[in-house]
Design an enzyme around this catalytic site. Structure first.
Site, PDB file in Angstrom:
ATOM      1  N   LYS A   4       0.696  -1.238   0.276  1.00  0.00           N
ATOM      2  CA  LYS A   4      -0.016   0.032  -0.074  1.00  0.00           C
ATOM      3  C   LYS A   4       0.155   0.957   0.017  1.00  0.00           C
ATOM      4  CE  LYS A   4       1.188   1.241   3.984  1.00  0.00           C
ATOM      5  NZ  LYS A   4       1.973   2.643   4.134  1.00  0.00           N
ATOM      6  N   TYR A  19      -3.172   4.419   6.537  1.00  0.00           N
ATOM      7  CA  TYR A  19      -4.008   3.415   7.078  1.00  0.00           C
ATOM      8  C   TYR A  19      -4.974   3.716   8.205  1.00  0.00           C
ATOM      9  CZ  TYR A  19       0.660   0.476   7.331  1.00  0.00           C
ATOM     10  OH  TYR A  19       0.766  -0.492   7.277  1.00  0.00           O
TER      11      TYR A  19
END
Length: 373
Positions: free
Chosen positions: A150, A238
């Site tokens: 990510k 996140y």
């Protein structure tokens, strides 16, 4: 868009030949942590595959995260094993290959040769964000399934190009949102779904740390070519993804954000220092959060409902997350965890099983465009 153009021209090529090799050469090879206790993996049959039947993986990029967390997780895997390493540092690759029992190594320049390697089924990309799209597309064009760290890429256009490449190659593309495989975060999400705090009304998420340009793992994050963006790309993602997870991946109806870069801070000549973001969802649910490279470390998430709240602090670090569920009509409940490896091995096994069986993956590449029009 071709693999040759992506890999050998422009700033990305310069980053591969200079930035990546330098980054890996400077950073010492971290110690491999002890093997964790075997864990029952949610969503994956607990009986391990025979070694010869496991999906075979190439790990691309041998930085601190890959070596310290993902590669040890393969030792706990039931569906996968490492068969190749790809690095800009041949000496480091050779050392890790010997330690992990891996027979083949590639460089960034010879990466396309994996197309002719039958001992590679899947590719895990742990490179800096600015290089994700180039290497993911090359791996897909080589006929391999790809799990990419990510955020999936630096721009929505790159994300869509990666998704298109996977569709053309008929291969799986996943984005490594590890919290979707973390027992702690999954337990909190289940509590929310089961009505523990009533109907959700508000969420917040803060992910910040003070970036040190003299520390190699921080230095590349402060460059546009490698980091892609700033704190939001690297750490704020996140909180953003965690918010969507707690809302069952609902799509927001409105999204807004402002930059909060400290004035005159030389660290942020190329990338933003911080972002304040807000989202609104159908039914009146609101969420907001912040990311920053210019604050002391914060990693927390709050979900507030009509009957109570869940405060997670830390929310998504590797091994010491804690949540407090509070309600006026019941005693507080504390949820914590000290397990670190199960989320990584569970992620690897879930993707391996999806790739082998050609079934949907829990965090597909399409998640990268989840809040885009």
């Amino acid at each position: 868009m071709t693999s040759a153009r992506l890999s050998r021209r422009g700033v990305l090529a310069a980053a591969v030949t200079a930035g990546l090799a330098a980054r890996e050469a400077v950073a010492a090879t971290p110690a491999i942590p002890p093997r964790a206790q075997s864990q029952i993996l949610s969503g994956v049959d607990d009986i391990p595959d025979p070694m010869g039947d496991r999906m075979r993986w190439a790990v691309v990029g041998l930085g601190n995260f890959a070596v310290g967390h993902m590669m040890p997780a393969f030792l706990e895997s039931r569906r996968a094993r490492i068969t190749a390493l790809v690095s800009g540092s041949p000496a480091k690759a050779a050392d890790l290959a010997a330690r992990f029992g891996v027979a083949r190594c590639y460089t960034y320049e010879t990466f396309d040769q994996i197309a002719h390697d039958p001992q590679i089924d899947c590719v895990y990309i742990a490179l800096p964000v600015g290089l994700h799209a180039a290497f993911a597309i090359r791996a897909l064009q080589a006929g391999k399934h790809v799990l990419c760290e990510k955020p999936m890429a630096s721009t929505s256009a790159e994300c869509r190009a990666m998704i298109a490449a996977a569709h053309t190659a008929r291969r799986q593309l996943g984005v490594a949102y590890r919290v979707h495989f973390d027992p702690f975060n999954r337990q909190v999400a289940q509590m929310i779904r089961s009505g523990e705090i009533g109907a959700v009304r508000y969420l917040s998420a803060d992910n910040c740390f003070d970036a040190n340009p003299a520390f190699p793992p921080h230095a590349w994050r402060l460059t546009k070519a490698l980091g892609g963006g700033g704190s939001m790309f690297d750490y704020g993602i996140y909180g953003l993804n965690g918010t969507l997870m707690m809302l069952d991946d609902a799509a927001p109806t409105d999204v807004s954000a402002i930059y909060t870069t400290p004035a005159g801070d030389p660290r942020f000549a190329q990338v933003e220092g911080g972002v304040l973001w807000r989202m609104r969802f159908a039914g009146g649910v609101h969420a907001q959060g912040c990311s920053s490279y210019a604050m002391s470390h914060i990693n927390r998430q709050l979900v507030t409902g009509t009957r109570g709240s869940l405060a997670m602090d830390p929310a998504n670090v590797y091994d010491r997350n804690v949540a407090h569920r509070r309600r006026v009509d019941q005693p507080d409940v504390v949820i914590d965890t000290t397990a670190s490896l199960p989320q990584f091995s569970a992620q690897i096994d879930a993707f391996s099983q999806a790739a082998r069986d050609n079934v949907p993956h829990r965090t597909p590449g399409s998640m990268a465009c989840a809040i885009l029009p």
